[in-house]
Design an enzyme around this catalytic site. Structure first.
Site, PDB file in Angstrom:
ATOM      1  N   GLY A   1       9.092  -3.377   5.214  1.00 22.99           N
ATOM      2  CA  GLY A   1       8.571  -3.523   3.855  1.00 22.99           C
ATOM      3  C   GLY A   1       7.642  -4.714   3.695  1.00 22.99           C
ATOM      4  O   GLY A   1       7.071  -4.921   2.635  1.00 22.99           O
ATOM      5  N   HIS A   2       7.487  -5.544   4.732  1.00 26.70           N
ATOM      6  CA  HIS A   2       6.712  -6.781   4.594  1.00 26.70           C
ATOM      7  C   HIS A   2       5.753  -6.906   5.758  1.00 26.70           C
ATOM      8  O   HIS A   2       6.026  -7.645   6.703  1.00 26.70           O
ATOM      9  CB  HIS A   2       7.673  -7.982   4.567  1.00 26.70           C
ATOM     10  CG  HIS A   2       7.040  -9.245   4.063  1.00 26.70           C
ATOM     11  ND1 HIS A   2       6.220 -10.037   4.828  1.00 26.70           N
ATOM     12  CD2 HIS A   2       7.121  -9.856   2.857  1.00 26.70           C
ATOM     13  CE1 HIS A   2       5.834 -11.095   4.127  1.00 26.70           C
ATOM     14  NE2 HIS A   2       6.372 -11.009   2.931  1.00 26.70           N
ATOM     15  N   PHE A   3       4.631  -6.227   5.778  1.00 28.63           N
ATOM     16  CA  PHE A   3       4.197  -5.254   4.771  1.00 28.63           C
ATOM     17  C   PHE A   3       3.944  -3.939   5.494  1.00 28.63           C
ATOM     18  O   PHE A   3       3.580  -3.974   6.681  1.00 28.63           O
ATOM     19  CB  PHE A   3       2.909  -5.729   4.085  1.00 28.63           C
ATOM     20  CG  PHE A   3       3.061  -7.057   3.383  1.00 28.63           C
ATOM     21  CD1 PHE A   3       3.628  -7.111   2.124  1.00 28.63           C
ATOM     22  CD2 PHE A   3       2.643  -8.235   3.988  1.00 28.63           C
ATOM     23  CE1 PHE A   3       3.748  -8.327   1.470  1.00 28.63           C
ATOM     24  CE2 PHE A   3       2.772  -9.443   3.330  1.00 28.63           C
ATOM     25  CZ  PHE A   3       3.323  -9.497   2.077  1.00 28.63           C
TER      26      PHE A   3
END
Lengths: 154, 80
Positions: A56-58
């Site tokens: 999720g990052h990123f």
């Protein structure tokens, strides 16, 4: 905990887990490569592209979250406190302050070398200085405060 | 070191740590009760005083950091 963990100058992954309570997905220390009790602790964290937070990052551009680097610093701080204050046990370490600068991004494949030294150490708390480097290049520097809170008070 | 400078430097140092404008710190306002200082901020103040003035403050002096004036008074005991 066996006393040889306290006296050791290095800690492997299993010995680290004897000291710090964090576990997957929040364990951010692979090995402690040098300890001088009360003087410094140097830990390392190898970052692989498989780390959960890169999902999720990123998406499409994996960069290590500052929050996770901060966690690695805090965990090295716990090791520092544990070795500097061998009589302090049955406590939970709480991060009380955190002032750092993130100087460069940290990428998958990097090995973070986290060095923690004391600025001012009290019996149950301390202000510590942290420096994180990758390949000899400083990527994070700053200071943070840790408090050892007795578990009976939590 | 001039007293006025030292007083002002300590005021600014405390203001920076407790995150408050320096001019709003009343000399006798209680740092914990009135200005929201916590124990880690007190330790940061102590550590910063030591570094800035190149002094060593004993751990027992930490509870004496209660107001700006008391902190100035404490620091002056150790600054040559």
């Amino acid at each position: 905990m066996s006393s040889n963990v306290i006296e050791a100058r290095q800690l492997d992954f299993e010995q680290i887990k004897e000291i710090i309570p964090q576990r997957f997905p929040f364990l951010m220390l692979d090995r402690v490569v040098d300890i001088e009790p009360g003087v410094y602790v140097v830990g390392i964290k190898n970052l692989t592209g498989n780390e959960w937070f890169y999902q999720g990052h990123f998406p499409g551009k994996a960069i290590t979250p500052g929050a996770m680097i901060s966690e690695a610093i805090a965990q090295t701080g716990i090791i520092f406190f544990h070795t500097a204050r061998p009589t302090l046990r049955d406590v939970t370490y709480l991060l009380a302050s955190f002032r750092v600068r993130f100087l460069s991004p940290v990428w998958p494949g990097d090995q973070m070398r986290i060095k923690v030294v004391p600025i001012r150490l009290m019996q149950g708390s301390g202000i510590l200085s942290a420096e994180v480097s990758v390949d000899g290049r400083q990527v994070v520097k700053g200071q943070f405060g840790l408090i050892a809170k007795p578990n009976r008070e939590l | 070191m001039k007293t006025v400078n030292l007083d002002q430097e300590i005021r600014e140092l405390i203001a920076d740590i407790i995150e408050m404008p320096a001019e709003k710190i009343e000399p006798d306002a209680k740092l914990v009760e009135d200005l929201g200082m916590d124990s880690m901020m007190a330790l940061e103040i102590l550590a910063t005083l030591e570094k800035k003035f190149k002094i060593k403050l004993p751990e027992e002096d930490l509870p004496k950091i209660t107001t700006l004036n008391k902190t100035i008074e404490l620091t002056k005991k150790y600054v040559k």
